[in-house]
Every structure is written in structure tokens, then in C-alpha cells.
Design a protein around this motif. Structure first.
Motif, PDB file in Angstrom:
ATOM      1  N   ASN A   1      38.663  14.706  -8.826  1.00 12.04           N
ATOM      2  CA  ASN A   1      38.597  16.136  -9.119  1.00 12.04           C
ATOM      3  C   ASN A   1      38.546  16.985  -7.852  1.00 12.04           C
ATOM      4  OD1 ASN A   1      38.090  18.566 -10.731  1.00 12.04           O
ATOM      5  ND2 ASN A   1      35.976  18.376 -10.062  1.00 12.04           N
ATOM      6  N   THR A   2      37.581  16.716  -6.988  1.00 12.80           N
ATOM      7  CA  THR A   2      37.420  17.531  -5.781  1.00 12.80           C
ATOM      8  C   THR A   2      38.572  17.326  -4.810  1.00 12.80           C
ATOM      9  OG1 THR A   2      35.005  17.577  -5.957  1.00 12.80           O
ATOM     10  CG2 THR A   2      35.926  17.967  -3.779  1.00 12.80           C
TER      11      THR A   2
ATOM     12  N   GLU B   1      34.693  12.355  -9.846  1.00 12.47           N
ATOM     13  CA  GLU B   1      34.526  13.546  -9.009  1.00 12.47           C
ATOM     14  C   GLU B   1      35.361  13.457  -7.736  1.00 12.47           C
ATOM     15  OE1 GLU B   1      33.833  17.173  -7.954  1.00 12.47           O
ATOM     16  OE2 GLU B   1      33.193  16.328  -9.863  1.00 12.47           O
TER      17      GLU B   1
ATOM     18  N   MET C   1      45.487  20.721  -3.584  1.00 12.32           N
ATOM     19  CA  MET C   1      46.296  21.810  -4.127  1.00 12.32           C
ATOM     20  C   MET C   1      46.269  23.020  -3.193  1.00 12.32           C
ATOM     21  SD  MET C   1      45.437  21.411  -8.196  1.00 12.32           S
ATOM     22  CE  MET C   1      46.530  22.726  -8.765  1.00 12.32           C
ATOM     23  N   LYS C   2      45.089  23.312  -2.641  1.00 13.84           N
ATOM     24  CA  LYS C   2      44.993  24.409  -1.662  1.00 13.84           C
ATOM     25  C   LYS C   2      45.778  24.064  -0.395  1.00 13.84           C
ATOM     26  CE  LYS C   2      40.480  26.064  -3.244  1.00 13.84           C
ATOM     27  NZ  LYS C   2      39.062  26.277  -2.887  1.00 13.84           N
TER      28      LYS C   2
ATOM     29  N   ARG D   1      30.486  14.854  -5.036  1.00 11.71           N
ATOM     30  CA  ARG D   1      30.872  16.223  -4.705  1.00 11.71           C
ATOM     31  C   ARG D   1      30.151  16.691  -3.438  1.00 11.71           C
ATOM     32  NH1 ARG D   1      30.509  20.847  -9.215  1.00 11.71           N
ATOM     33  NH2 ARG D   1      31.982  19.411 -10.175  1.00 11.71           N
TER      34      ARG D   1
ATOM     35  N   ARG E   1      41.647  19.242  -6.069  1.00 12.52           N
ATOM     36  CA  ARG E   1      41.494  20.686  -5.863  1.00 12.52           C
ATOM     37  C   ARG E   1      41.729  21.048  -4.399  1.00 12.52           C
ATOM     38  NH1 ARG E   1      38.973  23.321 -10.246  1.00 12.52           N
ATOM     39  NH2 ARG E   1      38.169  21.887 -11.831  1.00 12.52           N
ATOM     40  N   PHE E   2      41.215  20.230  -3.491  1.00 13.94           N
ATOM     41  CA  PHE E   2      41.418  20.468  -2.065  1.00 13.94           C
ATOM     42  C   PHE E   2      42.893  20.309  -1.704  1.00 13.94           C
ATOM     43  CE2 PHE E   2      41.718  19.008   2.330  1.00 13.94           C
ATOM     44  CZ  PHE E   2      41.003  19.996   2.987  1.00 13.94           C
TER      45      PHE E   2
ATOM     46  N   GLN F   1      47.285  19.678 -11.793  1.00 15.05           N
ATOM     47  CA  GLN F   1      46.400  20.601 -12.507  1.00 15.05           C
ATOM     48  C   GLN F   1      46.078  20.051 -13.895  1.00 15.05           C
ATOM     49  OE1 GLN F   1      44.802  23.636 -11.498  1.00 15.05           O
ATOM     50  NE2 GLN F   1      43.735  22.985 -13.364  1.00 15.05           N
TER      51      GLN F   1
ATOM     52  N   ILE G   1      43.320  17.542 -13.507  1.00 16.86           N
ATOM     53  CA  ILE G   1      42.021  18.199 -13.374  1.00 16.86           C
ATOM     54  C   ILE G   1      41.521  18.657 -14.738  1.00 16.86           C
ATOM     55  CG2 ILE G   1      40.854  20.258 -12.465  1.00 16.86           C
ATOM     56  CD1 ILE G   1      42.632  19.972  -9.958  1.00 16.86           C
ATOM     57  N   ASP G   2      42.421  19.225 -15.538  1.00 15.89           N
ATOM     58  CA  ASP G   2      42.049  19.674 -16.881  1.00 15.89           C
ATOM     59  C   ASP G   2      41.556  18.500 -17.735  1.00 15.89           C
ATOM     60  OD1 ASP G   2      42.814  22.215 -16.135  1.00 15.89           O
ATOM     61  OD2 ASP G   2      44.765  22.131 -17.143  1.00 15.89           O
TER      62      ASP G   2
END
Length: 227
Positions: A23-24, A20, A30-31, A158, A27-28, A124, A127-128
Motif C-alpha cells: 500500500n505505502t 502495508e 505513483m507520486k 507504515r 502510493r509513493f 490504484q 490500493i483500492d
């Protein structure tokens, strides 16, 4: 506790947490990467402060590169992915070789991203792969105790990251509710002060708001499981 020894519980829990974290964090990032391209990024020093990691980076760009890919950085996503895979390999017989293969794929995606001119595309894919790991894990692992320990680990991680990164209160409360429910159904040992802190916050948070100061909640989520 059945066949779940303390050492196996420890590996399951941390495999979930590291998966996790990858993953988290990805994602952060990427933003953050998108904000950097648009010219309006958050200062990397603020992110380091929120995550309580040393600011060893010279710029926002250096932060993205080294926080993601530096294998010698104990706080990097690469390090978390390596530990995720290492725990998974030790648990091959418990989680199945097929499920483990998705963790290997995720790590391979990260290695490919490090060499890529467009690293966020490979990110990405990573993450997938982690999401595929979760699906395979749920489908392949029949032992409910094993499933709950891993889910407890990734929910705890998370929640910690959501609290540190300033994610909306309602999202933190949602993960807090999951963690409280899941930890009750696992053989993990919990620290009473930490569990009480989360229960108190969940009760106060019925209106959708958390305390302005999240430090106690972060500490409770980090220290909840006694391993």
C-alpha cells in the motif's frame, strides 16, 4: 494467548506488514511516476539508499518497472504482494474467505498492471482492493486479538517506510502513537530496547519533531516485535 499460536501470530503480523508495504510503496511510486512524467523525479539511487535495498536499476524508468513488477526481485512490490497473499491463504479460516478474496483481487490487479500500458491506473485499483480488505477484515473478524496483531503489523510497516522515505515528522509521530498503543493490546512479544526507543521518541516528539537522525527509530520499529 488463547487460540493464537506463535505460528498464527507470525503469519497475521507479516500479512499486515506485507499488505502495508504494498500500500505505502505503491502510493509513493505513483507520486514518483507523476514526477517522472513532469521531468522532476527523485533519483532512484536515493530511494534505494533510503530503503536500504541494492541499486540494481539502470534508470529511473527501470526502477519503476522492476521495483514494482519483478517477481524475481526480493525487494519488489510484486514479492511483497505474493507474500501478503500467501500468508492470507494460510489464514483463510481466521480472516474468512470473503476477506481473503480482496487480497487475491489486489494481487490480480498487480498482475494486470504489469501487462498494462497505463500501469498506475491498475495500481490504484490494487490500493483500492487493499483498502477493501481492511474494511472487510474489520467487519468480519470478531477476535480482537487477531485484529490487533494485523493492525500492529501494518502500523509497524507504515512507520518504518515513513521514517525511511522522509515523510513529515508529524505523520511519523502519528503512526508511532498508533503502534505503541496497539502493541500493548496484542499477544505479540516485544523487544524492550525497541519499545523504550519508541516511547522516548514519542515523548520527545510531543512538540511535533523527531530526531534529525532517524536510524535508531527505524531499527526500533523493525525489531519491535519478536517473532
Amino acid at each position: 494467548m488463547g487460540s493464537l499460536t506463535l505460528s498464527k501470530i507470525d503469519r497475521l503480523y507479516w500479512m499486515g506488514r506485507y499488505a502495508e508495504r504494498v500500500n505505502t510503496s505503491l502510493r509513493f511510486l505513483m507520486k514518483y511516476y507523476d514526477q517522472l512524467i513532469d521531468g522532476h523525479p527523485m533519483d532512484h539511487r536515493e530511494i534505494c539508499e533510503r530503503l536500504t535495498v541494492p541499486d540494481i536499476y539502470t534508470s529511473n524508468e527501470d526502477f519503476i518497472q522492476r521495483f514494482t513488477f519483478d517477481e524475481n526481485n526480493p525487494d519488489s512490490i510484486y514479492t511483497a504482494a505474493d507474500r501478503m497473499l500467501g500468508n492470507g491463504m494460510m489464514l483463510r479460516e481466521t480472516i474468512s474467505s470473503g476477506t481473503l478474496s480482496y487480497l487475491q483481487m489486489a494481487f490480480n490487479n498487480l498482475v494486470a498492471a504489469k501487462k498494462s500500458d497505463c500501469p498506475m491506473i491498475e495500481a490504484q485499483a490494487m490500493i483500492d482492493s487493499i483498502m477493501a480488505f481492511r474494511g472487510s477484515f474489520d467487519d468480519s473478524v470478531e477476535d480482537e486479538g487477531v485484529r490487533n496483531v494485523v493492525k500492529c503489523g501494518w502500523t509497524a510497516e507504515r512507520l518504518v517506510l515513513y521514517l525511511r522515505l522522509g515523510i513529515a515528522d508529524r505523520m511519523c509521530l502519528k503512526e508511532m502513537g498508533k503502534l505503541i498503543d496497539r502493541v500493548k493490546r496484542t499477544p505479540v512479544r516485544t523487544r524492550s530496547f525497541a519499545f523504550a526507543e519508541l516511547l522516548k521518541a514519542a515523548a520527545v516528539g510531543d512538540g511535533g519533531k523527531l530526531p534529525d537522525e532517524r536510524g535508531d527509530l527505524i531499527h526500533a520499529a523493525e525489531e519491535l516485535v519478536e517473532i
